[in-house]
Write an enzyme that holds these catalytic residues in place. Structure first.
Site, PDB file in Angstrom:
ATOM      1  N   HIS A   1       0.846  -1.196   0.000  1.00 39.76           N
ATOM      2  CA  HIS A   1       0.000   0.000   0.000  1.00 39.76           C
ATOM      3  C   HIS A   1       0.877   1.239   0.000  1.00 39.76           C
ATOM      4  CE1 HIS A   1       0.455   1.645   4.138  1.00 39.76           C
ATOM      5  NE2 HIS A   1       0.710   0.389   4.476  1.00 39.76           N
ATOM      6  N   CYS A   2       0.299   2.350  -0.498  1.00 41.36           N
ATOM      7  CA  CYS A   2       0.972   3.642  -0.433  1.00 41.36           C
ATOM      8  C   CYS A   2       0.111   4.558   0.432  1.00 41.36           C
ATOM      9  CB  CYS A   2       1.205   4.210  -1.821  1.00 41.36           C
ATOM     10  SG  CYS A   2      -0.302   4.459  -2.773  1.00 41.36           S
ATOM     11  N   MET A   3       0.115   5.853   0.165  1.00 37.26           N
ATOM     12  CA  MET A   3      -0.628   6.786   1.010  1.00 37.26           C
ATOM     13  C   MET A   3      -2.131   6.547   0.961  1.00 37.26           C
ATOM     14  SD  MET A   3       1.226   9.058   2.675  1.00 37.26           S
ATOM     15  CE  MET A   3       0.171  10.492   2.833  1.00 37.26           C
TER      16      MET A   3
END
Length: 498
Positions: A29-31
């Site tokens: 996952h990212c932001m």
């Protein structure tokens, strides 16, 4: 329902719609996005996935990306990983093999399409800096709070401690960049961090290069990136030529020694000059052509995001934050999101009969105001075409507004990267006081909203587009009853695009 149960429920709703545990190759996952590596893309139920209340949109790149929003994605990802682990061995071997075979071809095709050398390089750059964003945000907000307390004269016994908390990470950011760089380029991460640590070591002040004494931190993140990449290549060379019996002693020693000396006697000086040039160019551009530069940057940022080229700006932002305490580029680029919000509001008014699209806009607007633009981009403006262009126009005018004030001497900057929209307010900083900085940024957002709305409302739709999209998709998809003796209704009417 507890928070953990809620996150697990979201993960459980998503998993079957992406083909189940057997269809998952990787989870990250990212932001804002849950990023999934899939074996068979055809098993994904896109429309059902988009219909989930927790899903703001989907994006397809080298991975399948489900937009869940900041905060939520960091909590849902572990629950999703646990469900994948629980169900990984549940499918029959033959089925898993079929999925693997079918998915391999699709995955290879996607990778070939997106694996240009330049895009791969930018992806590596993003992978180096994106993990640092949470610390940048946290320290940036603390720095802003501390500055406010200092200006008000409040809590004088606490502000030095807050300054230390806010500045500690930035003082050592080169080490983290070196660590992540070596990891990303296939070396030993701790060796990359060790070489990058030379840049921030106070003792370098005793060393002269080209007749000038070095200063701790000279070269910053750019120097750390270059030093760590060099360390990776030295390490790989050693692995090929050093006998295995001596590898544990010789390889790390040569890696740190060779790349360290090159860093001290070359890279720090060169990276320092480049870093200084970046700061000087940014200052000159905004001081002498701020309105025009802001107009171009604000207008072009959404297309840059679509092409993945915005990742090249991450080291520039970080360098400016190191040098000046804030990046003057991010508030301008954030205006692209304001234009997107204004365009979405115009679409809402122009298509009163399209209930499906209006529901998407109503659910996505709150996150759009907070700077999460993916739901509006991929669910509204980009599929419609013209509204994406008019959203860029809104971003251009907002960027031009902020850039104009830079020409007049009022710099608006952000002490961290990542947030935009209203979420950027706690991170704002400038050279003329917090009140002036907030007012200019807020004015830019308002201009972006208004320009995006006006451009979309009056020029975002042709007459043919109105006829095509201003309909109720659910009603259009249901055949009308036919009177006795009349022609038979079409059992499979053509669906209306939304």
């Amino acid at each position: 329902m507890s928070t953990d149960d809620k996150n697990r429920a979201i993960a459980a709703a998503i998993l079957p719609l992406v083909g189940g545990a057997g269809n998952i190759d990787s989870v990250a996952h990212c932001m804002t996005r849950l990023r999934l590596g899939l074996r068979d893309r055809s098993l994904v139920q896109d429309e059902a996935l988009k219909a989930l209340p927790s899903v703001m949109g989907v994006v397809e790149d080298d991975t399948y990306q489900i937009v869940l929003g900041p905060g939520t994605v960091a909590r849902v990802t572990p629950a999703f990983e646990a469900l994948v682990a629980e169900g990984a061995g549940a499918e029959p071997a033959r089925s898993a093999q079929e999925l693997a075979d079918k998915g391999a071809a699709l995955k290879a095709a996607r990778k070939a399409k997106n694996a240009t050398p330049f895009k791969l390089f930018l992806r590596k750059i993003a992978n180096i800096f994106v993990p640092l964003i949470p610390a940048l945000i946290g320290c940036g907000i603390i720095a802003g709070l501390n500055g406010l307390l200092v200006n008000l004269g409040w809590l004088p016994g606490v502000t030095p401690a807050l300054a230390a908390v806010a500045s500690g990470f930035m003082a050592l950011i080169a080490v983290f960049v070196g660590y992540n760089t070596a990891k990303e380029f296939g070396g030993t991460p701790i060796l990359g961090g060790a070489v990058a640590a030379i840049i921030v070591y106070a003792g370098v002040a005793k060393i002269e290069v080209f007749g000038q004494a070095l200063s701790p931190g000279q070269g910053g993140v750019l120097g750390a990136l270059g030093a760590a990449v060099l360390a990776v290549y030295v390490e790989k060379w050693c692995r090929r030529w050093v006998p295995e019996s001596l590898d544990v002693l010789v390889t790390p020693t040569l890696t740190v020694l060779v790349s360290g000396l090159v860093t001290v006697f070359g890279l720090m000086f060169l990276a320092g000059e480049v870093s200084q040039a970046i700061g000087d160019v940014a200052d000159w551009l905004l001081a002498n052509a701020g309105a025009g530069a802001g107009f171009l940057l604000g207008g072009l940022f959404l297309p840059l995001v679509m092409l993945g080229l915005h990742q090249a700006l991450i080291p520039i932002h970080t360098t400016l934050i190191e040098q000046q305490g804030y990046t003057v580029l991010l508030p301008i680029l954030a205006m692209a999101g304001a234009g997107q919000v204004g365009a979405a509001m115009a679409v809402y008014l122009k298509l009163p009969r399209n209930g499906s699209l209006r529901r998407t806009i109503k659910s996505a607007l709150p996150t759009g105001f907070l700077g999460v633009g993916e739901p509006l981009i991929y669910g509204v403006s980009l599929p419609l075409g013209r509204p994406f262009v008019t959203a860029c126009v809104g971003g251009a005018f907002g960027g031009g507004f902020v850039g104009l004030f830079s020409m007049l001497g009022d710099k608006v900057g952000s002490t961290a990267i990542g947030p935009s929209g209203w979420a950027l307010f706690p991170l704002l900083d400038g050279n003329k006081g917090l009140g002036s900085t907030i007012a200019i940024y807020a004015g830019g957002l308002l201009v972006g909203y208004l320009a995006g709305f006006v451009a979309t409302y009056f020029w975002g739709f042709s007459r043919a587009m109105i006829e095509e999209f201003d309909v109720d998709p659910e009603a259009a998809a249901t055949p009308e009853p036919v009177a006795a003796g009349g022609p038979a209704a079409d059992p499979d009417p053509e669906p209306v695009k939304v």
